[in-house]
Design an enzyme around this catalytic site. Structure first.
Site, PDB file in Angstrom:
ATOM      1  N   HIS A   1       0.838   5.337   1.087  1.00 26.33           N
ATOM      2  CA  HIS A   1       0.187   6.428   1.828  1.00 26.33           C
ATOM      3  C   HIS A   1       0.204   7.682   0.966  1.00 26.33           C
ATOM      4  CE1 HIS A   1       0.423   4.480   5.903  1.00 26.33           C
ATOM      5  NE2 HIS A   1       1.362   3.791   5.283  1.00 26.33           N
TER       6      HIS A   1
ATOM      7  N   HIS B   1       0.849  -1.202   0.000  1.00 25.05           N
ATOM      8  CA  HIS B   1       0.000   0.000   0.000  1.00 25.05           C
ATOM      9  C   HIS B   1       0.873   1.237   0.000  1.00 25.05           C
ATOM     10  CE1 HIS B   1       0.826  -0.993   4.193  1.00 25.05           C
ATOM     11  NE2 HIS B   1       0.773   0.311   4.434  1.00 25.05           N
TER      12      HIS B   1
END
Ligand code: 5GP
Ligand code: ZN
Length: 114
Positions: free
Chosen positions: A101, A99
Site C-alpha cells: 500500500h 502487494h
C-alpha cells in the site's frame, strides 16, 4: 491461482487502470482508498506474502515503490506517504497476493492506519 483477484487484474481478466506497469510489477488505485491517491504496488507473479518473494527482485521492487510513490504524491499534492504491507490474515491481509500500500499523506489529514 485462478481465483486470485490480483492475478486476474495482472492477466487482464479483470480490467483496471494501471498507474504503473513493467515486466514484474504493476500499480493500481485501491478500490477503498484510505487517503486520496492510495495505490497498490502488486507483483505480477503470485506470491502469497513477502516471505515467498525472491531477494533478487528486491532492487526492482524498491525502485517501483519509489516511482509509484512519487507519482501519486505529486498527483494529489501530498507531503508524505506511508508504505504498508500485510502478511497473512492475522495481520489484516485480505488479498493473499503480495502487494504494498502506498498511502499519500498531508499534514493533519486525520488518516488512521490499522
Ligand atoms: P490487504 O488487507 O490485503 O493488505 O489489502 C488489500 C487491498 O486491496 C484493500 O485495501 C482493498 O481495498 C484492495 N482491493 C481488493 N480488491 C480490489 C480490486 O478488485 N481492485 C482494487 N483496485 N483494489 C482492491
Ligand atoms: Zn494472485
Amino acid at each position: 491461482m485462478s481465483e486470485c483477484v490480483f492475478c486476474k487484474i495482472a492477466n487482464g481478466e479483470i480490467s483496471s487502470k494501471k498507474v504503473f506497469e513493467d515486466d514484474n510489477f504493476f500499480a493500481i488505485k485501491d478500490i477503498h482508498p484510505i487517503s486520496e491517491g492510495h495505490a497498490l504496488v502488486i507483483s505480477k507473479k503470485h506470491f502469497e506474502t513477502i516471505l515467498d518473494f525472491p531477494i533478487s527482485m528486491g532492487p526492482e521492487l524498491i525502485s517501483t515503490i519509489k516511482e509509484v510513490s512519487l507519482k501519486v504524491m505529486k498527483e494529489v499534492g501530498a507531503t508524505g506517504f506511508n508504505i504498508v504491507q500485510n502478511n497473512f490474515p492475522d495481520s489484516g491481509q485480505l488479498v493473499p497476493h503480495l502487494h504494498f500500500h502506498i498511502i499519500p499523506r498531508k499534514k493533519d489529514d486525520g488518516v488512521k492506519l490499522n
